[in-house]
Design a protein around this motif. Structure first.
Motif, PDB file in Angstrom:
ATOM      1  N   GLY A 230      44.442  52.349  50.921  1.00  0.00           N
ATOM      2  CA  GLY A 230      43.456  52.180  49.865  1.00  0.00           C
ATOM      3  C   GLY A 230      44.041  52.408  48.490  1.00  0.00           C
ATOM      4  N   PHE A 231      44.869  53.429  48.375  1.00  0.00           N
ATOM      5  CA  PHE A 231      45.461  53.744  47.080  1.00  0.00           C
ATOM      6  C   PHE A 231      46.502  52.699  46.671  1.00  0.00           C
ATOM      7  N   VAL A 232      47.300  52.242  47.610  1.00  0.00           N
ATOM      8  CA  VAL A 232      48.329  51.240  47.320  1.00  0.00           C
ATOM      9  C   VAL A 232      47.695  49.923  46.873  1.00  0.00           C
ATOM     10  N   CYS A 233      46.588  49.543  47.479  1.00  0.00           N
ATOM     11  CA  CYS A 233      45.897  48.310  47.067  1.00  0.00           C
ATOM     12  C   CYS A 233      45.498  48.382  45.591  1.00  0.00           C
ATOM     13  N   ALA A 234      45.027  49.554  45.151  1.00  0.00           N
ATOM     14  CA  ALA A 234      44.644  49.725  43.750  1.00  0.00           C
ATOM     15  C   ALA A 234      45.856  49.645  42.831  1.00  0.00           C
ATOM     16  N   VAL A 235      46.955  50.224  43.279  1.00  0.00           N
ATOM     17  CA  VAL A 235      48.183  50.185  42.487  1.00  0.00           C
ATOM     18  C   VAL A 235      48.691  48.750  42.349  1.00  0.00           C
ATOM     19  N   ILE A 236      48.701  48.009  43.455  1.00  0.00           N
ATOM     20  CA  ILE A 236      49.161  46.614  43.427  1.00  0.00           C
ATOM     21  C   ILE A 236      48.278  45.787  42.495  1.00  0.00           C
ATOM     22  N   TYR A 237      46.958  45.993  42.577  1.00  0.00           N
ATOM     23  CA  TYR A 237      46.042  45.264  41.694  1.00  0.00           C
ATOM     24  C   TYR A 237      46.364  45.544  40.231  1.00  0.00           C
ATOM     25  N   SER A 238      46.596  46.810  39.912  1.00  0.00           N
ATOM     26  CA  SER A 238      46.885  47.183  38.534  1.00  0.00           C
ATOM     27  C   SER A 238      48.200  46.576  38.057  1.00  0.00           C
ATOM     28  N   LEU A 239      49.185  46.526  38.935  1.00  0.00           N
ATOM     29  CA  LEU A 239      50.472  45.927  38.568  1.00  0.00           C
ATOM     30  C   LEU A 239      50.327  44.420  38.333  1.00  0.00           C
ATOM     31  N   LEU A 240      49.574  43.758  39.172  1.00  0.00           N
ATOM     32  CA  LEU A 240      49.392  42.307  39.052  1.00  0.00           C
ATOM     33  C   LEU A 240      48.482  41.931  37.896  1.00  0.00           C
ATOM     34  N   ASN A 241      47.652  42.880  37.494  1.00  0.00           N
ATOM     35  CA  ASN A 241      46.662  42.599  36.455  1.00  0.00           C
ATOM     36  C   ASN A 241      47.170  42.911  35.059  1.00  0.00           C
ATOM     37  N   HIS A 242      48.471  43.213  34.934  1.00  0.00           N
ATOM     38  CA  HIS A 242      49.078  43.521  33.634  1.00  0.00           C
ATOM     39  C   HIS A 242      48.285  44.616  32.911  1.00  0.00           C
ATOM     40  N   SER A 243      48.063  45.695  33.606  1.00  0.00           N
ATOM     41  CA  SER A 243      47.165  46.736  33.122  1.00  0.00           C
ATOM     42  C   SER A 243      47.747  47.544  31.973  1.00  0.00           C
ATOM     43  N   GLU A 244      46.832  48.051  31.128  1.00  0.00           N
ATOM     44  CA  GLU A 244      47.187  48.994  30.080  1.00  0.00           C
ATOM     45  C   GLU A 244      47.178  50.403  30.673  1.00  0.00           C
ATOM     46  N   ILE A 245      47.578  51.370  29.858  1.00  0.00           N
ATOM     47  CA  ILE A 245      47.665  52.754  30.331  1.00  0.00           C
ATOM     48  C   ILE A 245      46.315  53.241  30.843  1.00  0.00           C
ATOM     49  N   LEU A 246      45.219  52.850  30.171  1.00  0.00           N
ATOM     50  CA  LEU A 246      43.898  53.306  30.561  1.00  0.00           C
ATOM     51  C   LEU A 246      43.526  52.832  31.961  1.00  0.00           C
ATOM     52  N   ASN A 247      44.105  51.718  32.386  1.00  0.00           N
ATOM     53  CA  ASN A 247      43.793  51.188  33.710  1.00  0.00           C
ATOM     54  C   ASN A 247      44.342  52.053  34.846  1.00  0.00           C
ATOM     55  N   TRP A 248      45.177  53.032  34.501  1.00  0.00           N
ATOM     56  CA  TRP A 248      45.812  53.855  35.524  1.00  0.00           C
ATOM     57  C   TRP A 248      45.177  55.237  35.661  1.00  0.00           C
ATOM     58  N   ILE A 249      44.012  55.461  35.039  1.00  0.00           N
ATOM     59  CA  ILE A 249      43.429  56.804  35.110  1.00  0.00           C
ATOM     60  C   ILE A 249      42.948  57.147  36.526  1.00  0.00           C
ATOM     61  N   PHE A 250      42.808  56.127  37.382  1.00  0.00           N
ATOM     62  CA  PHE A 250      42.418  56.415  38.766  1.00  0.00           C
ATOM     63  C   PHE A 250      43.477  57.234  39.499  1.00  0.00           C
ATOM     64  N   LEU A 251      44.684  57.335  38.924  1.00  0.00           N
ATOM     65  CA  LEU A 251      45.751  58.124  39.540  1.00  0.00           C
ATOM     66  C   LEU A 251      45.372  59.606  39.670  1.00  0.00           C
ATOM     67  N   ILE A 252      44.379  60.041  38.878  1.00  0.00           N
ATOM     68  CA  ILE A 252      43.973  61.452  38.945  1.00  0.00           C
ATOM     69  C   ILE A 252      43.356  61.789  40.301  1.00  0.00           C
ATOM     70  N   THR A 253      42.973  60.766  41.054  1.00  0.00           N
ATOM     71  CA  THR A 253      42.379  61.037  42.372  1.00  0.00           C
ATOM     72  C   THR A 253      43.433  61.230  43.453  1.00  0.00           C
ATOM     73  N   LEU A 254      44.683  60.939  43.167  1.00  0.00           N
ATOM     74  CA  LEU A 254      45.733  61.063  44.178  1.00  0.00           C
ATOM     75  C   LEU A 254      45.850  62.479  44.734  1.00  0.00           C
ATOM     76  N   PRO A 255      45.875  63.524  43.886  1.00  0.00           N
ATOM     77  CA  PRO A 255      45.950  64.890  44.457  1.00  0.00           C
ATOM     78  C   PRO A 255      44.766  65.211  45.362  1.00  0.00           C
ATOM     79  N   LEU A 256      43.592  64.677  45.040  1.00  0.00           N
ATOM     80  CA  LEU A 256      42.407  64.925  45.868  1.00  0.00           C
ATOM     81  C   LEU A 256      42.546  64.247  47.225  1.00  0.00           C
ATOM     82  N   LEU A 257      43.072  63.035  47.227  1.00  0.00           N
ATOM     83  CA  LEU A 257      43.278  62.319  48.486  1.00  0.00           C
ATOM     84  C   LEU A 257      44.307  63.044  49.362  1.00  0.00           C
TER      85      LEU A 257
END
Length: 297
Positions: A230-257
């Motif tokens: 689930g987490f990798v799918c989000a990362v791949i989407y962000s990489l393919l979507n040419h995301s800005e820094i704000l698009n990566w704030i979902f990374l804060i959920t990684l420690p919880l997972l």
């Protein structure tokens, strides 16, 4: 009233709303959003989730999966707090409410589309109602055959997210399959925690969930796969979507997972594992919100 609230299992509602929120965030990021569609989608999803929980309460008691030996997350029909007749009536009511608000949702979102599209969504809606009930109710409940995981992936992931997105935009973007899959895999993760918690009682009653089929150790490995996937799918989407820094704030959920994965791995009793079910549902909601904010702003 408290017994009905307990039977509705409020802690599962954040998970039910996650796919609607994800689809809505993605649509808003594509400059397509309607509060009317959003409100009707939330109502429909809430009714479907409560319907599923009521049916699960009823079905597990009738089949003997929930019995006097269950001491964690006891059910209303199992304990006698709600009678079988009352729960049957509640299941019918939730089915009617789900169909009613779902029909309004389809009309509002698809009134300018083709008849074929409308029929397709009506069919999906009816299928969702049937799936909510037959997970544990009927002669051959599919949840007892280990098919609950694929159903959750489909309805809480692909149908929930992509269907919601389509109601706003009237289009399908293949890239959206990635965040939809994230939602689906995390939802399966919640179900997997539930099934790992109940593995001993399910073995006794013949409920062949994935953890029963795999065994506790392999079910934990499977859980790590769900979290990672689930987490990798989000990362791949962000990489393919040419995301800005704000698009990566979902990374804060990684420690919880990671904390959830470790907790499920170490948990030895139902009481030790049960808290992570709610934790996983809330973490999924937080993931969707942080991921969605990155899409909108």
């Amino acid at each position: 009233m408290k017994h009905w609230i307990s039977a509705a299992r409020p802690r599962t509602l954040p998970l039910a709303l996650s796919s609607i929120l994800m689809g809505s965030f993605l649509a808003a990021g594509s400059h397509a959003f309607s509060w009317t569609i959003f409100g009707l989608a939330v109502l429909t999803t809430t009714f479907l989730q409560v319907l599923s929980n009521f049916a699960n309460d009823y079905g597990d008691t009738i089949s003997g999966v929930d019995n006097v030996e269950r001491t964690v997350a006891t059910r209303a029909v199992q304990t006698g707090a709600i009678t079988r007749v009352q729960m049957t009536q509640a299941i019918i009511l939730m089915s009617v409410l789900s169909f009613s608000t779902g029909s309004l949702l389809i009309y509002e979102g698809l009134k300018d589309t083709s008849t074929q599209t409308i029929i397709t969504f009506f069919s999906l809606g009816i299928l969702a109602i049937i799936a909510s009930i037959t997970y544990t109710v009927g002669k051959r409940p599919y949840g007892y055959m280990g098919l609950g995981d694929i159903s959750v992936l489909i309805f809480f992931g692909w149908v929930g997210v992509l269907g919601t997105y389509f109601l706003y935009t009237h289009e399908i973007n293949l890239l959206m399959f990635l965040p939809a899959t994230s939602c689906g895999l995390f939802a399966v993760g919640v179900l997997n925690i539930n099934n790992i918690r109940d593995i001993e009682s399910d073995i006794k009653t013949g409920k062949n969930s994935i953890p029963v089929r795999l065994g506790k150790d392999k079910a934990v490995i499977y859980h790590w796969f769900l979290l990672t996937g689930g987490f990798v799918c989000a990362v791949i989407y962000s990489l393919l979507n040419h995301s800005e820094i704000l698009n990566w704030i979902f990374l804060i959920t990684l420690p919880l997972l990671i904390k959830i994965g470790l907790g499920v791995s170490k948990g030895q009793t139902p009481a030790q594992i049960d808290p992570f079910l709610k934790f996983m549902a809330l973490t999924t909601l937080l993931f969707v919100i942080t991921f969605g904010i990155g899409q909108v702003f």
